[in-house]
Design a protein around this motif. Sequence first.
Motif, PDB file in Angstrom:
ATOM      1  N   PHE A   1      41.617  -5.002  54.465  1.00 10.89           N
ATOM      2  CA  PHE A   1      40.361  -4.357  54.867  1.00 10.89           C
ATOM      3  C   PHE A   1      39.371  -4.377  53.711  1.00 10.89           C
ATOM      4  CE2 PHE A   1      42.210  -1.365  58.320  1.00 10.89           C
ATOM      5  CZ  PHE A   1      42.587  -2.467  59.026  1.00 10.89           C
TER       6      PHE A   1
ATOM      7  N   PHE B   1      35.242  -3.611  53.626  1.00 10.25           N
ATOM      8  CA  PHE B   1      35.200  -2.274  54.219  1.00 10.25           C
ATOM      9  C   PHE B   1      36.011  -1.317  53.347  1.00 10.25           C
ATOM     10  CE2 PHE B   1      34.388  -4.980  57.870  1.00 10.25           C
ATOM     11  CZ  PHE B   1      33.257  -4.384  58.365  1.00 10.25           C
TER      12      PHE B   1
ATOM     13  N   PHE C   1      35.694   1.860  52.552  1.00 12.17           N
ATOM     14  CA  PHE C   1      35.953   3.203  53.064  1.00 12.17           C
ATOM     15  C   PHE C   1      37.121   3.201  54.040  1.00 12.17           C
ATOM     16  CE2 PHE C   1      35.026   6.397  56.382  1.00 12.17           C
ATOM     17  CZ  PHE C   1      35.315   7.505  55.630  1.00 12.17           C
ATOM     18  N   LEU C   2      37.124   2.184  54.929  1.00 16.42           N
ATOM     19  CA  LEU C   2      38.195   2.138  55.920  1.00 16.42           C
ATOM     20  C   LEU C   2      39.538   1.854  55.273  1.00 16.42           C
ATOM     21  CD1 LEU C   2      36.475   0.437  58.902  1.00 16.42           C
ATOM     22  CD2 LEU C   2      37.255   2.749  58.690  1.00 16.42           C
TER      23      LEU C   2
ATOM     24  N   GLN D   1      42.692   4.193  55.636  1.00 17.58           N
ATOM     25  CA  GLN D   1      43.943   3.611  56.126  1.00 17.58           C
ATOM     26  C   GLN D   1      45.116   4.100  55.294  1.00 17.58           C
ATOM     27  OE1 GLN D   1      44.272   1.374  58.573  1.00 17.58           O
ATOM     28  NE2 GLN D   1      46.129   0.228  58.167  1.00 17.58           N
TER      29      GLN D   1
ATOM     30  N   GLY E   1      29.570  -1.792  56.087  1.00 19.11           N
ATOM     31  CA  GLY E   1      30.795  -1.050  55.832  1.00 19.11           C
ATOM     32  C   GLY E   1      30.674   0.057  54.816  1.00 19.11           C
TER      33      GLY E   1
ATOM     34  N   LEU F   1      27.972   3.563  57.907  1.00 20.18           N
ATOM     35  CA  LEU F   1      28.951   3.970  58.918  1.00 20.18           C
ATOM     36  C   LEU F   1      28.528   5.290  59.568  1.00 20.18           C
ATOM     37  CD1 LEU F   1      31.496   2.297  59.401  1.00 20.18           C
ATOM     38  CD2 LEU F   1      32.767   4.028  58.212  1.00 20.18           C
TER      39      LEU F   1
END
Lengths: 164, 99
Positions: free
Chosen positions: A45, A50, A52-53, A57, A124, A129
Motif C-alpha cells: 500500500f 497510500f 495513511f492506509l 492496515q 492518498g 482522504l
Amino acid sequence: MAFFIAFVFFAVAAFVSSLFLIFHPKTIPASLGMVGVMVSLSGVFALLHFPFLSFIQVILYAGAVIVMAVYLVMSQGFEERGKEAAISQAFFSYALSVIFLFLYSKVILRSSFAPLEKAEESLGSLGELGMELIANYLVPFEILSVILVAAMVGAVVLSKRSAE
Amino acid sequence: MNIAPYLLLAGFLFSLGLIGALTRRSAILVFLSVELMLNSGNLVFLAFARALQDTGGAVMVLFILALSAAEAAVGTAIIVAFIRKRGTAEIDAANLMRW
C-alpha cells in the motif's frame, strides 16, 4: 527499478506468510502468518502511494484483528485436532481456486495497462482522504457509524452468558 | 511499471484465501482466511485508485477496513458463543443446517 524490487520483496513475503496461514497445522503460527501477510500488504500500500492506509492496515489487522483471534485461541484453549479436510472437499477447493486464478490472470495478462504516471502529491494524503469522505461519501460514512454501533451491541449481546 | 503485478498479487492472495477458507478446520482460521480475501480486494481498489489518480478507491478501502473491524468483533462473539454451545471451534460441528 527500486520500486519493483521492493514490490517483489513484499509480494514474496505476503505469499510465503499466507502459505503459513493456510498450511500450518497449529492455530497460533497460522495467525502469525496472517500478521506477516498484513505487514507486507501494508508495504505494498505504501508503494502505491497510500501511506495513511498502510499505517491503518498495520494497526487494524496486525493489531486488532489478530489480537482478537489470538485471544480466542488462548482463552478458549482450542487447537485444531490435526484432522485433515476430506479429500473430495480439498480437491473441490483447490480446483475452484486454480480455475479462478487461471481465468483472472488470463484477463490481467491479456489487457494492457498504461505505465503508472508519477503520483499527484495530494493522492492518498490524509487531508485529501478526509475531504473526499466529507464531500462525496458523507451518507455511507454515516451509515458506517451506525453499522459500527450495531456491531458493538451485537458483539456484547452475543458473547454474554445467557441467564439459564 | 504498470499495475498488472499488483493485480496478479491480489489474485494469488485471493485464491490462497479461498483454499484456506474451504479447507481449514478451525473457525478462527476460516475467519482469518476470509479477511485475507477481503484484503486482496483492497489491494485491487488501491491499485486502480493509484492508476486513475483518484482518491475514491482509497475511501472505499477505508470503508472496507471499518467493516472488517466490525466483522472481527461480531465474528469473535459468534465463535465464543459457538464454543460455549458445542465445546469446540471446529467448523464441522456447525452442522445443524447441513444439507
